[in-house]
Design a protein around this motif. Sequence first.
Motif, PDB file in Angstrom:
ATOM      1  N   PHE A   1      -2.967  97.461  24.019  1.00 32.97           N
ATOM      2  CA  PHE A   1      -2.448  97.170  22.689  1.00 32.97           C
ATOM      3  C   PHE A   1      -0.954  97.437  22.696  1.00 32.97           C
ATOM      4  N   ASP A   2      -0.206  96.566  22.080  1.00 30.75           N
ATOM      5  CA  ASP A   2       1.227  96.750  21.881  1.00 30.75           C
ATOM      6  C   ASP A   2       1.504  96.177  20.499  1.00 30.75           C
ATOM      7  N   VAL A   3       1.556  97.026  19.512  1.00 24.94           N
ATOM      8  CA  VAL A   3       1.617  96.557  18.131  1.00 24.94           C
ATOM      9  C   VAL A   3       2.835  97.118  17.402  1.00 24.94           C
TER      10      VAL A   3
ATOM     11  N   PHE B   1      -0.676 101.353  23.638  1.00 25.84           N
ATOM     12  CA  PHE B   1      -1.724 102.246  24.106  1.00 25.84           C
ATOM     13  C   PHE B   1      -2.835 101.414  24.719  1.00 25.84           C
ATOM     14  N   LYS B   2      -3.736 102.080  25.426  1.00 27.51           N
ATOM     15  CA  LYS B   2      -4.849 101.409  26.091  1.00 27.51           C
ATOM     16  C   LYS B   2      -6.150 102.033  25.609  1.00 27.51           C
ATOM     17  N   VAL B   3      -7.166 101.196  25.533  1.00 27.71           N
ATOM     18  CA  VAL B   3      -8.498 101.653  25.148  1.00 27.71           C
ATOM     19  C   VAL B   3      -9.482 101.133  26.186  1.00 27.71           C
ATOM     20  N   PRO B   4     -10.234 102.048  26.844  1.00 25.51           N
ATOM     21  CA  PRO B   4     -11.251 101.564  27.779  1.00 25.51           C
ATOM     22  C   PRO B   4     -12.411 100.938  27.012  1.00 25.51           C
ATOM     23  N   LEU B   5     -12.926  99.826  27.526  1.00 20.59           N
ATOM     24  CA  LEU B   5     -14.013  99.112  26.862  1.00 20.59           C
ATOM     25  C   LEU B   5     -14.989  98.596  27.914  1.00 20.59           C
ATOM     26  N   ALA B   6     -16.257  98.987  27.798  1.00 18.53           N
ATOM     27  CA  ALA B   6     -17.311  98.463  28.670  1.00 18.53           C
ATOM     28  C   ALA B   6     -17.920  97.267  27.949  1.00 18.53           C
ATOM     29  N   LEU B   7     -17.672  96.087  28.495  1.00 15.02           N
ATOM     30  CA  LEU B   7     -18.155  94.853  27.878  1.00 15.02           C
ATOM     31  C   LEU B   7     -19.623  94.625  28.201  1.00 15.02           C
TER      32      LEU B   7
ATOM     33  N   LEU C   1     -11.131  99.681  35.182  1.00 17.51           N
ATOM     34  CA  LEU C   1     -10.923 101.083  35.479  1.00 17.51           C
ATOM     35  C   LEU C   1     -12.017 101.638  36.383  1.00 17.51           C
ATOM     36  N   THR C   2     -13.265 101.408  36.018  1.00 21.36           N
ATOM     37  CA  THR C   2     -14.399 101.946  36.754  1.00 21.36           C
ATOM     38  C   THR C   2     -15.643 101.167  36.377  1.00 21.36           C
ATOM     39  N   GLN C   3     -16.797 101.662  36.788  1.00 18.44           N
ATOM     40  CA  GLN C   3     -18.060 101.030  36.429  1.00 18.44           C
ATOM     41  C   GLN C   3     -19.038 102.082  35.950  1.00 18.44           C
ATOM     42  N   ILE C   4     -19.924 101.661  35.053  1.00 19.07           N
ATOM     43  CA  ILE C   4     -20.988 102.525  34.576  1.00 19.07           C
ATOM     44  C   ILE C   4     -22.288 101.728  34.575  1.00 19.07           C
TER      45      ILE C   4
END
Length: 150
Positions: free
Chosen positions: A62-64, A106-112, A48-51
């Motif tokens: 997620f598709d549950v 749904f989607k969840v943004p995650l910074a790894l 999505l982007t960078q931080i």
Amino acid sequence: MELKDFVKETLVQITTGVNDAQNEVRDLGGYVNPAARVFPKESDQSHLTQIGSGQGVFMIDFDVAISVSEEGEAGGEAKLQVGSFLNLGGGGKKGSSSSTTNRIAFKVPLALPVDKESVKKLLKSEDDEAKAIADLNASLSIPDEYSPDW
């Protein structure tokens, strides 16, 4: 398993897996989730982007299947459960119950976690680039107020 526990555990396990793989992959000459200063294009679906120091923010999809079951007991409440399609059990509870199963996406943004060695290389290359620009400006006698502010 409740939906909130499933989402939490999934995100924790993804992050832990990335973190655990970083040292082993670095020993083999690669990087897992290296730091980068690349701004995503609209057509880029990888993140999505960078931080921070080149840390990418990825979308976790997620598709549950969830089931909502309500017990007709006093004090009973509805709970969202992640797709357990087989539920065996016996009990002496009396009352009515109902259950429906639905899918949600749904989607969840995650910074790894970013590989620490790649952050050092990125910062060093940015310092080298800034120094080269400053040296070029000095050699061309360009005042600092006209040089780019990176």
